[in-house]
Scaffold this motif. Sequence first.
Motif, PDB file in Angstrom:
ATOM      1  N   PRO A 174     -17.535   8.214   2.414  1.00 39.91           N
ATOM      2  CA  PRO A 174     -18.358   7.060   2.803  1.00 39.91           C
ATOM      3  C   PRO A 174     -17.584   5.750   2.717  1.00 39.91           C
ATOM      4  O   PRO A 174     -16.495   5.682   2.140  1.00 39.91           O
ATOM      5  N   HIS A 175     -18.178   4.701   3.256  1.00 39.68           N
ATOM      6  CA  HIS A 175     -17.570   3.377   3.223  1.00 39.68           C
ATOM      7  C   HIS A 175     -17.578   2.804   1.802  1.00 39.68           C
ATOM      8  O   HIS A 175     -18.392   3.178   0.958  1.00 39.68           O
ATOM      9  N   LEU A 176     -16.666   1.871   1.568  1.00 35.53           N
ATOM     10  CA  LEU A 176     -16.592   1.134   0.311  1.00 35.53           C
ATOM     11  C   LEU A 176     -17.009  -0.321   0.543  1.00 35.53           C
ATOM     12  O   LEU A 176     -16.990  -0.811   1.673  1.00 35.53           O
ATOM     13  N   LEU A 177     -17.340  -1.023  -0.545  1.00 40.54           N
ATOM     14  CA  LEU A 177     -17.848  -2.386  -0.445  1.00 40.54           C
ATOM     15  C   LEU A 177     -16.861  -3.439  -0.933  1.00 40.54           C
ATOM     16  O   LEU A 177     -17.208  -4.616  -1.029  1.00 40.54           O
ATOM     17  N   GLY A 178     -15.634  -3.013  -1.229  1.00 43.47           N
ATOM     18  CA  GLY A 178     -14.616  -3.967  -1.656  1.00 43.47           C
ATOM     19  C   GLY A 178     -13.482  -3.274  -2.364  1.00 43.47           C
ATOM     20  O   GLY A 178     -13.553  -2.081  -2.691  1.00 43.47           O
ATOM     21  N   TYR A 179     -12.404  -4.047  -2.623  1.00 38.95           N
ATOM     22  CA  TYR A 179     -11.221  -3.475  -3.258  1.00 38.95           C
ATOM     23  C   TYR A 179     -10.261  -4.598  -3.623  1.00 38.95           C
ATOM     24  O   TYR A 179     -10.439  -5.762  -3.231  1.00 38.95           O
ATOM     25  N   ASN A 180      -9.239  -4.256  -4.410  1.00 44.15           N
ATOM     26  CA  ASN A 180      -8.140  -5.177  -4.704  1.00 44.15           C
ATOM     27  C   ASN A 180      -7.063  -4.998  -3.633  1.00 44.15           C
ATOM     28  O   ASN A 180      -6.672  -3.866  -3.338  1.00 44.15           O
ATOM     29  N   GLU A 181      -6.558  -6.097  -3.084  1.00 42.09           N
ATOM     30  CA  GLU A 181      -5.506  -6.011  -2.072  1.00 42.09           C
ATOM     31  C   GLU A 181      -4.164  -5.752  -2.751  1.00 42.09           C
ATOM     32  O   GLU A 181      -3.721  -6.521  -3.602  1.00 42.09           O
ATOM     33  N   LEU A 182      -3.499  -4.678  -2.348  1.00 41.45           N
ATOM     34  CA  LEU A 182      -2.234  -4.252  -2.945  1.00 41.45           C
ATOM     35  C   LEU A 182      -1.236  -3.926  -1.838  1.00 41.45           C
ATOM     36  O   LEU A 182      -1.621  -3.565  -0.728  1.00 41.45           O
ATOM     37  N   GLN A 183       0.049  -4.001  -2.176  1.00 40.30           N
ATOM     38  CA  GLN A 183       1.116  -3.602  -1.258  1.00 40.30           C
ATOM     39  C   GLN A 183       1.867  -2.432  -1.873  1.00 40.30           C
ATOM     40  O   GLN A 183       2.317  -2.507  -3.024  1.00 40.30           O
ATOM     41  N   ALA A 184       2.000  -1.354  -1.130  1.00 31.99           N
ATOM     42  CA  ALA A 184       2.707  -0.182  -1.651  1.00 31.99           C
ATOM     43  C   ALA A 184       4.196  -0.470  -1.780  1.00 31.99           C
ATOM     44  O   ALA A 184       4.799  -1.104  -0.910  1.00 31.99           O
ATOM     45  N   LYS A 185       4.788   0.003  -2.864  1.00 34.69           N
ATOM     46  CA  LYS A 185       6.232  -0.099  -3.021  1.00 34.69           C
ATOM     47  C   LYS A 185       6.918   0.861  -2.055  1.00 34.69           C
ATOM     48  O   LYS A 185       6.325   1.856  -1.603  1.00 34.69           O
ATOM     49  N   GLU A 186       8.170   0.574  -1.758  1.00 31.87           N
ATOM     50  CA  GLU A 186       8.911   1.379  -0.786  1.00 31.87           C
ATOM     51  C   GLU A 186       8.996   2.836  -1.206  1.00 31.87           C
ATOM     52  O   GLU A 186       8.944   3.744  -0.354  1.00 31.87           O
ATOM     53  N   GLU A 187       9.104   3.086  -2.503  1.00 31.60           N
ATOM     54  CA  GLU A 187       9.267   4.450  -2.995  1.00 31.60           C
ATOM     55  C   GLU A 187       7.938   5.167  -3.226  1.00 31.60           C
ATOM     56  O   GLU A 187       7.908   6.336  -3.617  1.00 31.60           O
ATOM     57  N   ALA A 188       6.812   4.498  -2.959  1.00 29.69           N
ATOM     58  CA  ALA A 188       5.491   5.072  -3.208  1.00 29.69           C
ATOM     59  C   ALA A 188       5.007   5.882  -2.008  1.00 29.69           C
ATOM     60  O   ALA A 188       5.478   5.709  -0.881  1.00 29.69           O
ATOM     61  N   ASP A 189       4.056   6.766  -2.257  1.00 32.31           N
ATOM     62  CA  ASP A 189       3.352   7.493  -1.203  1.00 32.31           C
ATOM     63  C   ASP A 189       1.964   6.886  -1.049  1.00 32.31           C
ATOM     64  O   ASP A 189       1.190   6.851  -2.015  1.00 32.31           O
ATOM     65  N   VAL A 190       1.641   6.399   0.146  1.00 30.20           N
ATOM     66  CA  VAL A 190       0.287   5.937   0.429  1.00 30.20           C
ATOM     67  C   VAL A 190      -0.514   7.142   0.906  1.00 30.20           C
ATOM     68  O   VAL A 190      -0.210   7.740   1.937  1.00 30.20           O
ATOM     69  N   VAL A 191      -1.546   7.485   0.147  1.00 28.48           N
ATOM     70  CA  VAL A 191      -2.312   8.702   0.410  1.00 28.48           C
ATOM     71  C   VAL A 191      -3.582   8.397   1.201  1.00 28.48           C
ATOM     72  O   VAL A 191      -4.041   9.220   1.995  1.00 28.48           O
ATOM     73  N   ALA A 192      -4.165   7.225   0.977  1.00 28.47           N
ATOM     74  CA  ALA A 192      -5.382   6.847   1.696  1.00 28.47           C
ATOM     75  C   ALA A 192      -5.432   5.333   1.844  1.00 28.47           C
ATOM     76  O   ALA A 192      -4.853   4.592   1.041  1.00 28.47           O
TER      77      ALA A 192
END
Length: 249
Positions: A174-192
Motif C-alpha cells: 500500500p501507499h505511505l504517507l511520508g518518509y525521510n529523504e535519503l540518498q543511497a551511498k554508492e556501495e549500497a543496494d537500493v531495494v525499494a
Amino acid sequence: MRVLLAGESWVVHETHQKGFDIFTSTTFDTGADAFIAAAAAQGIDVEQMYGHDVPAKFPRTVEEQSEYDVIIISDIGYNSFVLTPETWSDGEQSTNSLKSLVEWTKSGGGLMMAGGYLSFQGINAAANFARSPLAEVLPVTMLTCDDRVETPEGAKVVGVESNHPLASLFAGAPHLLGYNELQAKEEADVVAKVADDVLLATQQVGKGRSLAWSTDIGPHWCPQPFLDWEGFPALVGGMLRWLAGEGDQ
C-alpha cells in the motif's frame, strides 16, 4: 535471533482549558506494536527499550551490544544516546554508545535505522544523526536539514528489480504517507523506493550489515492499511533475517 528496538515511544502532556478552568493530562504511547507483532508472526521476538530508558540503559559497549544480533534505532534522536545521566547530570565522561555501535556493526552486527520525526535528521533536523558516528555505517547519506517528506495524498511503493533477497517482498504494498529523504551511498543496494526516493537500502559493513528504512514502522507515515497488508510480516521478518545473516551460504 536477539533483536533490540530502541525508541518508538513517547509521552504526551496536554493542557485542557475550558473557560476559567484548566487542567492537564499525561499519556504514554508506543508506535512499535504492529512491527513487533509482525516479527512475532515470523517467529522473531523483538525486545523494545522505551525512549525514556535509552540514556541510562542502552548497551554502551561492543561487548554489551554483542548480546544482540540486530539493533534497531527508530524515532529517537542522537541526544538520547550521548547525553547519559553521568554526562548530563554529573558532568562526567561516559562511553559513547554510537561509536560502539559502529564497531559492533563492522564486527558482524546488524544495524537498522527506521524513519520518523526523530530518525535520520527528522523534524527541524532535531534527530541530528547526519553528524553522528552512525553516518559512517548506514547505507545512506543524510541531509543536514529537516528531511521530512509529507505525502498525505499517498506515495507509491515499488521494489527495485535486483537479485537482493528482499526485492521481491513489495508486490502489492500500500501507499505511505511520508518518509525521510535519503540518498543511497554508492556501495549500497537500493531495494525499494517510495515516490522515486529511497525507501529501503542495505549495505555490507565489514563483517556486518546495515539497513535504512526511510519511513515509520507504525502510524502516521506507515498507515494502518500498510500494517494490515498481508505482506507486512514477511517484509519485517525478511529485513531482520537479512540483518542477522540468516540463510547465508
